[in-house]
Design an enzyme around this catalytic site. Structure first.
Site, mmCIF file in Angstrom:
data_model
loop_
_atom_site.group_PDB
_atom_site.id
_atom_site.type_symbol
_atom_site.label_atom_id
_atom_site.label_comp_id
_atom_site.label_asym_id
_atom_site.label_seq_id
_atom_site.Cartn_x
_atom_site.Cartn_y
_atom_site.Cartn_z
ATOM 1 N N ASN A 85 0.780 -1.170 0.098
ATOM 2 C CA ASN A 85 0.039 0.168 -0.107
ATOM 3 C C ASN A 85 1.004 1.252 0.046
ATOM 4 O O ASN A 85 1.633 1.415 0.828
ATOM 5 C CB ASN A 85 -1.027 -0.001 1.276
ATOM 6 N N TRP A 86 0.813 1.945 -1.086
ATOM 7 C CA TRP A 86 1.826 2.938 -1.164
ATOM 8 C C TRP A 86 1.442 4.238 -0.606
ATOM 9 O O TRP A 86 2.034 5.294 -0.246
ATOM 10 C CB TRP A 86 2.067 3.470 -2.884
ATOM 11 N N LYS A 87 -0.062 4.312 -0.209
ATOM 12 C CA LYS A 87 -0.410 5.503 0.365
ATOM 13 C C LYS A 87 -0.413 6.849 -0.597
ATOM 14 O O LYS A 87 -0.570 6.273 -1.703
ATOM 15 C CB LYS A 87 -0.150 5.700 1.710
ATOM 16 N N HIS A 147 -9.451 1.134 5.108
ATOM 17 C CA HIS A 147 -8.390 1.269 5.902
ATOM 18 C C HIS A 147 -8.316 2.251 6.885
ATOM 19 O O HIS A 147 -9.293 3.254 6.869
ATOM 20 C CB HIS A 147 -7.019 1.915 4.769
ATOM 21 N N GLU A 165 -5.172 -4.957 10.907
ATOM 22 C CA GLU A 165 -4.232 -4.065 11.001
ATOM 23 C C GLU A 165 -4.492 -3.299 12.332
ATOM 24 O O GLU A 165 -5.427 -2.313 12.341
ATOM 25 C CB GLU A 165 -4.354 -2.986 9.957
ATOM 26 N N GLY A 180 2.092 2.542 10.762
ATOM 27 C CA GLY A 180 2.898 3.898 10.345
ATOM 28 C C GLY A 180 4.055 4.271 11.297
ATOM 29 O O GLY A 180 4.282 3.736 12.259
ATOM 30 N N SER A 206 3.472 -1.840 10.477
ATOM 31 C CA SER A 206 4.913 -2.033 10.648
ATOM 32 C C SER A 206 5.689 -3.293 10.195
ATOM 33 O O SER A 206 6.703 -3.726 10.714
ATOM 34 C CB SER A 206 5.486 -1.697 12.038
ATOM 35 N N GLY A 233 2.888 -1.023 4.249
ATOM 36 C CA GLY A 233 2.709 0.370 3.974
ATOM 37 C C GLY A 233 4.292 0.960 3.572
ATOM 38 O O GLY A 233 4.659 0.397 2.474
HETATM 39 P P1 PGA Z 1 2.884 0.488 7.868
HETATM 40 O O1 PGA Z 1 1.260 0.757 7.073
HETATM 41 O O2 PGA Z 1 3.464 -0.572 7.144
HETATM 42 O O3 PGA Z 1 3.764 1.777 6.977
HETATM 43 O O4 PGA Z 1 2.830 0.256 9.224
HETATM 44 C C1 PGA Z 1 0.577 -0.251 6.947
HETATM 45 C C2 PGA Z 1 -0.803 0.086 6.569
HETATM 46 O O5 PGA Z 1 -1.124 1.438 6.682
HETATM 47 O O6 PGA Z 1 -1.453 -0.617 5.534
#
Ligand code: PGA
Length: 259
Positions: free
Chosen positions: A14-16, A101, A171, A177, A219, A240
């Protein structure tokens, strides 16, 4: 594309809201594709921002690395300024759609709209990746009921026959994050995965529930991948930050391939 019955490891990046240049999106995607295309036991999904989907879809070859989107709207077409429909996403090659999400929930996404999005996406024949997860873990175990409620409201009126295209991503918000409070212990992950399966089994039936992949996200990196997949018994991962580095993401995919 993913055959859920075979239970390949499903790894979703997930590149956000990154990167901001199409050129960089191409570079990351090409880097991932080169290695992930060689892996037979992993289904890789890359979810870039909407604007890069069409461009990246021209670079997809084969089924081992496919594209997904980070959100969707519940209507197919019409007067909905700024929204993107399942039909549009399908037409630009997206196969998987992340829905609910926690970052979207924090921006006002409701259980009701998540349910509509799930129904619309599944009807379109796309894979829905439904995200659930608690804000914090309390000693009384209320977080379990919280996740159960999220599953029940998101999957309201979903017909059993559509469950083969459903994926759950657990999640926990506290583990997501740059501001994550910590990572989940594999034993705690396993407990939650068993709980999610039991909830799905009570909502539908045991056989249908077993066919649904349950991923872990929060994470994830190349150091903890193995423990989440082996000890945590996750069917895959939602990655992420680390998915923006093709080198690190490839390491995760290679670890998953060996499990
Ligand atoms: P992260 O994000 O791997 O940066 O913690 C995961 C997500 O929000 O899907």
């Amino acid at each position: 594309m993913q055959n859920q019955k075979q239970k390949k490891q499903l790894i979703v990046g997930n590149w956000k809201m990154n990167p901001w240049k199409a050129e960089d999106a191409r570079k990351i995607f090409d880097g991932v594709k080169k290695e992930a295309g060689k892996l037979g036991s992993v289904q890789t999904v890359v979810c870039p921002p909407f604007v890069f989907l069409s461009d990246l879809s021209k670079r997809v070859s084969g089924h081992r690395v496919v594209l997904g989107a980070q959100d969707v709207f519940s209507e197919m077409e019409g007067a909905y300024t700024g929204e993107i429909s399942p039909l549009m996403l399908s037409s630009v090659g997206a196969k998987y759609i992340i829905i609910g999400h926690s970052e979207r929930r924090a921006l006002g996404e409701t259980d009701e709209s998540i349910n509509k999005k799930i129904l619309a996406t599944l009807k379109m024949g796309l894979y829905s990746v439904l995200c659930v997860g608690e804000n914090e873990r309390d000693a009384e175990g209320n977080y379990l009921q919280f996740v159960k409620n999220q599953l029940e409201s998101a999957l309201l009126k979903v017909p059993k026959r559509m469950l083969t295209n459903l994926v759950i991503a657990y999640e926990p918000i506290w583990a997501i994050g740059a501001k994550a409070k910590g990572v989940i212990a594999p034993a705690d992950l396993l407990e939650m995965i068993i709980f999610i399966r039991k909830t799905l089994s009570d909502m539908f039936d045991r056989v249908s529930a077993q066919a649904i992949l349950v991923l872990y996200g929060g994470s994830v990196d190349e150091k903890n991948t193995e423990s989440f997949l082996k000890e945590g018994e996750a069917d895959g991962l939602l990655v992420g930050r680390v998915s923006l580095s093709s080198e690190k993401f490839i390491k995760i995919l290679q670890i998953a391939e060996k499990i």
